[in-house]
Structure formats: C-alpha cells, structure tokens
Design a protein around this motif. Structure first.
Motif, short mmCIF file in Angstrom:
data_model
loop_
_atom_site.label_atom_id
_atom_site.label_comp_id
_atom_site.label_asym_id
_atom_site.label_seq_id
_atom_site.Cartn_x
_atom_site.Cartn_y
_atom_site.Cartn_z
N GLN A 43 13.57 54.49 24.33
CA GLN A 43 13.46 53.75 23.07
C GLN A 43 12.56 54.49 22.07
O GLN A 43 12.91 54.67 20.91
CB GLN A 43 12.92 52.34 23.34
CG GLN A 43 12.86 51.46 22.10
CD GLN A 43 12.38 50.04 22.41
OE1 GLN A 43 12.90 49.40 23.32
NE2 GLN A 43 11.42 49.56 21.67
N TYR A 99 18.11 53.58 19.03
CA TYR A 99 18.59 52.22 19.27
C TYR A 99 18.37 51.33 18.05
O TYR A 99 17.31 51.36 17.44
CB TYR A 99 17.85 51.58 20.44
CG TYR A 99 18.02 52.27 21.77
CD1 TYR A 99 19.04 53.21 21.98
CD2 TYR A 99 17.17 51.99 22.82
CE1 TYR A 99 19.18 53.83 23.22
CE2 TYR A 99 17.30 52.61 24.06
CZ TYR A 99 18.31 53.53 24.24
OH TYR A 99 18.45 54.14 25.47
N LYS A 103 20.24 46.07 20.10
CA LYS A 103 20.20 46.63 21.45
C LYS A 103 18.82 46.44 22.07
O LYS A 103 18.69 46.11 23.25
CB LYS A 103 20.56 48.12 21.37
CG LYS A 103 20.63 48.83 22.71
CD LYS A 103 21.02 50.29 22.52
CE LYS A 103 20.85 51.09 23.80
NZ LYS A 103 22.07 51.14 24.59
N SER A 107 17.65 43.97 25.34
CA SER A 107 17.25 44.67 26.56
C SER A 107 16.41 43.72 27.42
O SER A 107 15.97 42.68 26.95
CB SER A 107 16.47 45.95 26.23
OG SER A 107 15.22 45.64 25.66
N HIS A 175 17.05 47.84 12.10
CA HIS A 175 16.91 49.07 12.88
C HIS A 175 15.48 49.59 12.73
O HIS A 175 14.96 49.62 11.61
CB HIS A 175 17.91 50.11 12.37
CG HIS A 175 18.17 51.22 13.34
ND1 HIS A 175 17.18 52.12 13.70
CD2 HIS A 175 19.27 51.56 14.03
CE1 HIS A 175 17.70 52.98 14.58
NE2 HIS A 175 18.96 52.66 14.81
#
Ligand code: SF4
Length: 189
Positions: A43, A99, A103, A107, A175
């Motif tokens: 990440q 990512y 996402k 997780s 994002h």
C-alpha cells in the motif's frame, strides 16, 4: 503528474504535510518499527511510486529502515525484489498501480498489519488521536466522526482534507494519490 516529485531528503516533511492519514500512518510505522508487513509495504510502496519517488530512492528508503532489523543480504533477498517488482523491473514487468480508496477500505488488515483505511479500521480512540495530531479542531473532528459512524469513509477523509487545508474539496477524496496531488496544488499555490 506535474506535481509528482519527492526526494528522500524531504520525504518526512512531505509525509507530514501532504499524505492522507492511511499513508501517514504507514510511513510513521515504518520509521518507528523499521518494518512493515506485506500489505503495508504494497500500500505504501505503490503510493510512494505514485507520488514520484524514484526506484533508487525507494530502495534506499526501505533499505535504510529494514536493515536496522534485518541484514542487508536478507533485505536484498527478501524485499528488494518486491520493490523492483512494484516498479515493473522484475517478473512480468507490469507497472503496478497505486491502490484507490475503495480497495484500501475493503482490505482486511489482520493483527500486526498497518495497512487499510484508518477511518474504517482504526478504533475510535486511535482515530481521534490521529486526527488530533493532524491539527483538527474538536468541531471538525465531530464532523469527521459523524461520517465515520455512517460508514462514509471517503467523506470523512474529504472533511479531514478540508479541515487541514482550510479549503473545500468538491471532487471528494477517492484515491490517496489524488489527496496528495490536491494538497500539493494548495501548498504550491
Ligand atoms: Fe486513505 Fe482513502 Fe482512507 Fe483517505 S479515504 S485514509 S485516502 S484510503
């Protein structure tokens, strides 16, 4: 992008002033623990690539931390390959994309993991403490916590952004690299 430029010498300053909470947390953890588990390395590593950290600088960054805990031979064998891989220099040479929030939010970090989205995965106490360190007023913090309670994690992050930079973010955060770029626009204007 035109804003993407970060070098090792000012990475700590940039992390403090421009990273979203998910990445600030990972960054602080790797500095503190000199280690991150796989999910966190992916990440943070891909995010750093996205903000323009060059492969050589990325290797130097991870090496400097990890070799405080493991020998440099082990670093080269176990970790360097994966970093080069993320930059598309090994294996299938796919250029891996950082990512997006969706996402990260979906997780499932386990014990000892530091990846994920703090708005979703932190306890309320830890989240409040982290927001306090970002300088949020108690009023702003309550607005953020309200979004968290309603499971609007990206909105909680957007509210944090607006409180930190004192400006509206109409597009909303979707994002971590977008958060970074929006913050760069503000700090460089
Ligand atoms: Fe990171 Fe996105 Fe969560 Fe913000 S909403 S902390 S950018 S994953």
């Amino acid at each position: 992008t035109e804003y993407a430029e970060i070098s090792l010498k000012d990475i700590d300053q940039v992390a403090k002033s421009c990273f979203p909470l998910c990445m600030r947390h990972l960054f602080e953890k790797v500095r503190e623990d000199h280690h991150l588990k796989h999910g966190g390395r992916m990440q943070l590593g891909l995010f750093l690539k996205g903000v323009g950290l060059k492969l050589d600088d990325a290797l130097a960054f991870w090496r400097a931390e990890f070799t405080k805990k493991v020998g440099s031979e082990r670093f080269d064998k176990e970790y360097a390959y994966a970093i080069r891989h993320n930059y598309g220099k090994e294996g299938k040479r796919t250029d891996y994309t950082p990512y997006a929030c969706q996402k990260i939010i979906s997780s499932a970090p386990g014990a000892g993991d530091h990846h994920g989205c703090p708005y979703r995965h932190f306890s309320e106490d830890n989240l409040r403490a982290a927001l306090g360190r970002m300088g949020l007023s108690s009023r702003a913090m309550e607005d953020v916590m309200d979004k968290v309670r309603n499971k609007h994690y990206q909105l909680a992050c957007t509210f944090t952004f607006e409180a930190v930079y004192g400006t509206s973010c109409d597009a909303g955060i979707n994002h971590p690299n977008q958060y970074f770029e929006e913050s760069q626009k503000i700090l460089k204007s």
